[in-house]
Motif scaffolding. Sequence first.
Motif, mmCIF file in Angstrom:
data_model
loop_
_atom_site.group_PDB
_atom_site.id
_atom_site.type_symbol
_atom_site.label_atom_id
_atom_site.label_comp_id
_atom_site.label_asym_id
_atom_site.label_seq_id
_atom_site.Cartn_x
_atom_site.Cartn_y
_atom_site.Cartn_z
ATOM 1 N N TYR A 1 -7.515 6.881 10.263
ATOM 2 C CA TYR A 1 -8.378 8.157 9.761
ATOM 3 C C TYR A 1 -9.185 7.839 8.447
ATOM 4 C CZ TYR A 1 -6.292 11.051 13.382
ATOM 5 O OH TYR A 1 -6.019 11.497 14.534
ATOM 6 N N SER A 2 -8.741 6.721 8.009
ATOM 7 C CA SER A 2 -9.821 6.388 6.520
ATOM 8 C C SER A 2 -10.900 5.488 6.925
ATOM 9 C CB SER A 2 -8.880 5.586 5.457
ATOM 10 O OG SER A 2 -8.307 4.426 6.041
ATOM 11 N N GLU A 3 -10.785 4.804 8.215
ATOM 12 C CA GLU A 3 -11.904 3.950 8.703
ATOM 13 C C GLU A 3 -12.840 4.794 9.689
ATOM 14 O OE1 GLU A 3 -9.970 0.416 9.938
ATOM 15 O OE2 GLU A 3 -9.851 -0.332 8.111
ATOM 16 N N HIS B 1 -6.646 4.541 2.304
ATOM 17 C CA HIS B 1 -7.268 3.147 3.046
ATOM 18 C C HIS B 1 -6.402 2.334 2.584
ATOM 19 C CE1 HIS B 1 -9.360 -0.042 4.644
ATOM 20 N NE2 HIS B 1 -10.443 0.985 5.082
ATOM 21 N N ASN C 1 -2.662 5.982 8.297
ATOM 22 C CA ASN C 1 -3.733 6.029 7.394
ATOM 23 C C ASN C 1 -5.209 5.178 7.656
ATOM 24 O OD1 ASN C 1 -2.366 7.246 4.457
ATOM 25 N ND2 ASN C 1 -1.116 7.180 6.286
ATOM 26 N N ARG C 2 -4.714 4.170 8.292
ATOM 27 C CA ARG C 2 -5.877 3.097 8.349
ATOM 28 C C ARG C 2 -6.950 3.889 9.507
ATOM 29 N NH1 ARG C 2 -6.910 -1.879 7.567
ATOM 30 N NH2 ARG C 2 -4.696 -2.399 7.322
ATOM 31 N N TYR D 1 -9.179 9.424 1.722
ATOM 32 C CA TYR D 1 -10.046 9.867 2.712
ATOM 33 C C TYR D 1 -9.701 11.169 3.312
ATOM 34 C CZ TYR D 1 -12.484 5.449 1.873
ATOM 35 O OH TYR D 1 -13.058 4.585 1.330
ATOM 36 N N THR E 1 0.763 -1.150 -0.080
ATOM 37 C CA THR E 1 -0.159 0.027 0.005
ATOM 38 C C THR E 1 1.003 1.305 -0.069
ATOM 39 O OG1 THR E 1 -1.856 1.196 1.250
ATOM 40 C CG2 THR E 1 -0.256 -0.160 2.614
ATOM 41 N N CYS F 1 -9.523 5.661 -2.998
ATOM 42 C CA CYS F 1 -9.171 5.135 -1.767
ATOM 43 C C CYS F 1 -8.632 6.335 -1.070
ATOM 44 C CB CYS F 1 -8.349 3.892 -1.827
ATOM 45 S SG CYS F 1 -6.850 4.056 -2.377
ATOM 46 N N ASP G 1 -6.422 -0.878 2.919
ATOM 47 C CA ASP G 1 -6.640 -2.298 2.257
ATOM 48 C C ASP G 1 -7.412 -2.004 0.615
ATOM 49 O OD1 ASP G 1 -6.155 -3.690 4.620
ATOM 50 O OD2 ASP G 1 -8.214 -3.386 5.526
ATOM 51 N N GLU G 2 -7.889 -0.866 0.541
ATOM 52 C CA GLU G 2 -8.300 -0.216 -0.745
ATOM 53 C C GLU G 2 -7.167 -0.049 -1.893
ATOM 54 O OE1 GLU G 2 -11.362 2.738 -0.034
ATOM 55 O OE2 GLU G 2 -12.488 1.315 1.188
ATOM 56 N N CYS G 3 -6.009 0.477 -1.160
ATOM 57 C CA CYS G 3 -4.989 1.045 -2.225
ATOM 58 C C CYS G 3 -4.475 -0.249 -3.048
ATOM 59 C CB CYS G 3 -4.016 1.708 -1.466
ATOM 60 S SG CYS G 3 -2.336 2.036 -2.346
#
Length: 76
Positions: free
Chosen positions: A72-74, A35, A69-70, A26, A1, A24, A37-39
């Motif tokens: 704040y993106s979640e 995110h 990153n995880r 946010y 990622t 991805c 897991d989305e990258c």
Amino acid sequence: TYVVTDNCIACKYTDCVEVCPVDCFYEGENALVIHPDECIDCGVCEPECPADAIRPDTEPDMEKWVEFNRKYSEMW
Ligand code: SF4
């Protein structure tokens, strides 16, 4: 990622968001985040960042940035 690092703080550019093929990015508290897991690791955002804030997590000492990153993106 790929991850957004502290150079992003208070950056007003969103060039990275516009080029990401999977949307991805946010909005974090005071920085954009990716995110993890989305990258899809395409890397197209990295050269677009005028603050040089986007780094691959394969660089040394990136664990805390992956977590940042995880987190704040979640949040949303
Ligand atoms: Fe989006 Fe590609 Fe950048 Fe990942 S590396 S955040 S998929 S543009």
